[in-house]
Scaffold this active site. Structure first.
Site, mmCIF file in Angstrom:
data_model
loop_
_atom_site.group_PDB
_atom_site.id
_atom_site.type_symbol
_atom_site.label_atom_id
_atom_site.label_comp_id
_atom_site.label_asym_id
_atom_site.label_seq_id
_atom_site.Cartn_x
_atom_site.Cartn_y
_atom_site.Cartn_z
ATOM 1 N N TYR A 1 44.978 38.770 43.566
ATOM 2 C CA TYR A 1 44.480 39.468 42.373
ATOM 3 C C TYR A 1 45.530 40.504 41.955
ATOM 4 O O TYR A 1 45.766 41.474 42.664
ATOM 5 C CB TYR A 1 43.163 40.157 42.743
ATOM 6 C CG TYR A 1 42.370 40.756 41.606
ATOM 7 C CD1 TYR A 1 41.474 39.980 40.881
ATOM 8 C CD2 TYR A 1 42.506 42.095 41.274
ATOM 9 C CE1 TYR A 1 40.727 40.538 39.859
ATOM 10 C CE2 TYR A 1 41.757 42.661 40.248
ATOM 11 C CZ TYR A 1 40.871 41.868 39.553
ATOM 12 O OH TYR A 1 40.132 42.416 38.540
ATOM 13 N N HIS B 1 43.845 41.404 34.077
ATOM 14 C CA HIS B 1 42.967 42.293 34.856
ATOM 15 C C HIS B 1 43.241 43.765 34.524
ATOM 16 O O HIS B 1 43.186 44.618 35.427
ATOM 17 C CB HIS B 1 43.127 42.062 36.364
ATOM 18 C CG HIS B 1 42.788 40.678 36.820
ATOM 19 N ND1 HIS B 1 41.573 40.083 36.578
ATOM 20 C CD2 HIS B 1 43.510 39.754 37.513
ATOM 21 C CE1 HIS B 1 41.554 38.872 37.110
ATOM 22 N NE2 HIS B 1 42.712 38.647 37.664
HETATM 23 MG MG LIG Z 1 38.702 38.986 33.792
#
Ligand SMILES: [Mg+2]
Length: 396
Positions: A153, A206
């Site tokens: 991530y 993100h």
């Molecule tokens: Mg998203």
């Protein structure tokens, strides 16, 4: 007809979910709702338990009235915790109304505007080749749209990890924007050269860039024709959206942490985005999500409902019920649920060849074997912590 009680179920079915059951005085009639809020489920659960006395005795058929009763009752209103609690109640009331009418909820919302809801799913990998291989697997399953990321991530921006200080705390990722900014255009150059220009490709930043970095990335990926670039900026940087918008013709998507029409409206009116990432679960349910999509229509904003793994099966059923009916549908995010979900829950929307189809059962069509939930107790969990290489909290 009266609401007699609300049962709250916090459970870990491979990951944490929060479900509710709104009971009525009609034998055999109840509604199933969901208030999952990744990392904060116990707080939503206690909110629902706190306001349950306000709902006992109310007529569950008066959805609009109950929505405003719950929204207005506390003076302190809005925000993700409260709107997830309201969503759980609202979804359960739509489920009850569908069961009374003996119709699936999508029929109550106006009926089908399309045959199926086109979805994208996630292809990841340690490097470009593994991402390409995983994208090909999804394309072979029928997906016409794939979200592509490499690495953990944060992608190549993640340059290290610090261990947690407490056994229940998450590790800390160390993130630097430069390796990430250098990686993403290379990834999409690779994917387009191997997969061609036709398949729809998406990417999620993100929220980890600052405005000038986000503008640069949108410009650099423009030749690779993304379906959209997701969350290039935190929504808090509202005044900087025009900078990103003006940098390229890369379509932009934002809004998975929006909780109300008031979050959405300025972004719509200024035409800063092409896709809105809300979903009923975090904006107070179907009642509010439907209104937000009506507000989006004249500004050419299409839906792209958030459907990552932390959005549970009841919430996804509600998203499909709404997205099958609206004219300004764009796409739906889909990931398969962990296996225990399929052990406990019936009526999950059906995925076929990259499209989701709503249930034809009355209401939202979901039933939960609540006795089985005892096998799957809630486990405390948190979202990732991200710091820069020098130890500063990453505040983008
Ligand atoms: Mg998203």
């Amino acid at each position: 007809m009266k609401i007699t009680d609300i049962e709250v179920y916090l459970t870990c079915l491979g990951r944490n979910y929060l479900f509710i059951k709104v009971l009525t005085d009609t034998p055999g009639l109840w509604g199933i709702g969901e208030g999952t809020l990744n990392g904060s489920e116990p707080i939503v659960a206690s909110t629902i338990q706190h306001i349950t006395p306000l709902l006992i005795g109310q007529d569950p058929q008066r959805i609009e009235d109950i929505w405003h009763l719950v929204y207005r009752q506390g003076y302190w209103r809005g925000g993700p915790i409260f709107m997830a609690a309201l969503a759980a109640i609202d979804l359960a009331l739509w489920d009850i109304k569908g069961k009374i009418a003996n119709l699936p909820v999508y029929q109550l919302l106006g009926g089908r505007a399309r045959d199926g809801v086109m979805c994208y799913s996630h292809a990841g990998g340690r490097d470009e080749q593994e991402c390409e291989d995983n994208a090909r697997k999804l394309i072979e399953q029928g997906f016409r749209a794939v979200r592509c990321q490499v690495g953990p991530y944060g992608g190549a921006g993640v340059i290290g990890e610090l261990p947690p200080l407490h056994p229940e705390a998450p590790p800390t990722s160390l993130y630097e924007p430069t390796p990430y900014l250098l990686q993403v255009p290379k990834l999409f150059a690779h994917l387009r050269s191997k997969l061609g220009m036709e398949v729809e490709l998406l990417h999620d930043v993100h929220e980890q860039l600052d405005p000038i970095q986000a503008a640069r990335l949108a410009k650099e990926v423009e030749p690779y024709r993304l379906f959209y670039l997701e969350d290039p900026l935190m929504p808090e940087h509202r005044e900087s959206w025009p900078l990103v918008r003006a940098a390229s013709t890369t379509p932009l998507a934002i809004g998975e942490i929006f909780t109300s029409r008031w979050d959405c409206l300025p972004v719509f009116m200024n035409r800063w985005i092409d896709y809105i990432r809300i979903k009923p679960l975090h904006v107070g349910g179907l009642t509010e999500a439907r209104k937000i999509m009506v507000l989006a229509e004249p500004f050419n904003v299409r839906s792209a409902f958030h459907g990552a793994a932390d959005i549970g099966p009841v919430a996804q059923a509600a998203s499909v019920a709404l997205q099958i009916t609206i004219p300004n549908f764009g796409i739906q995010e889909w990931t398969r649920f962990p296996e225990p979900v399929y052990d406990v829950i019936e009526g999950i929307p059906e995925m076929r060849q990259g499209f989701l189809y709503p249930t034809e059962r009355p209401g939202l069509g979901i039933e939960i074997d609540t006795a089985k939930l005892q096998k799957y107790p809630y486990k405390r969990a948190f979202m990732p912590i991200v710091r820069r290489a020098d130890g500063t909290m990453h505040v983008y």
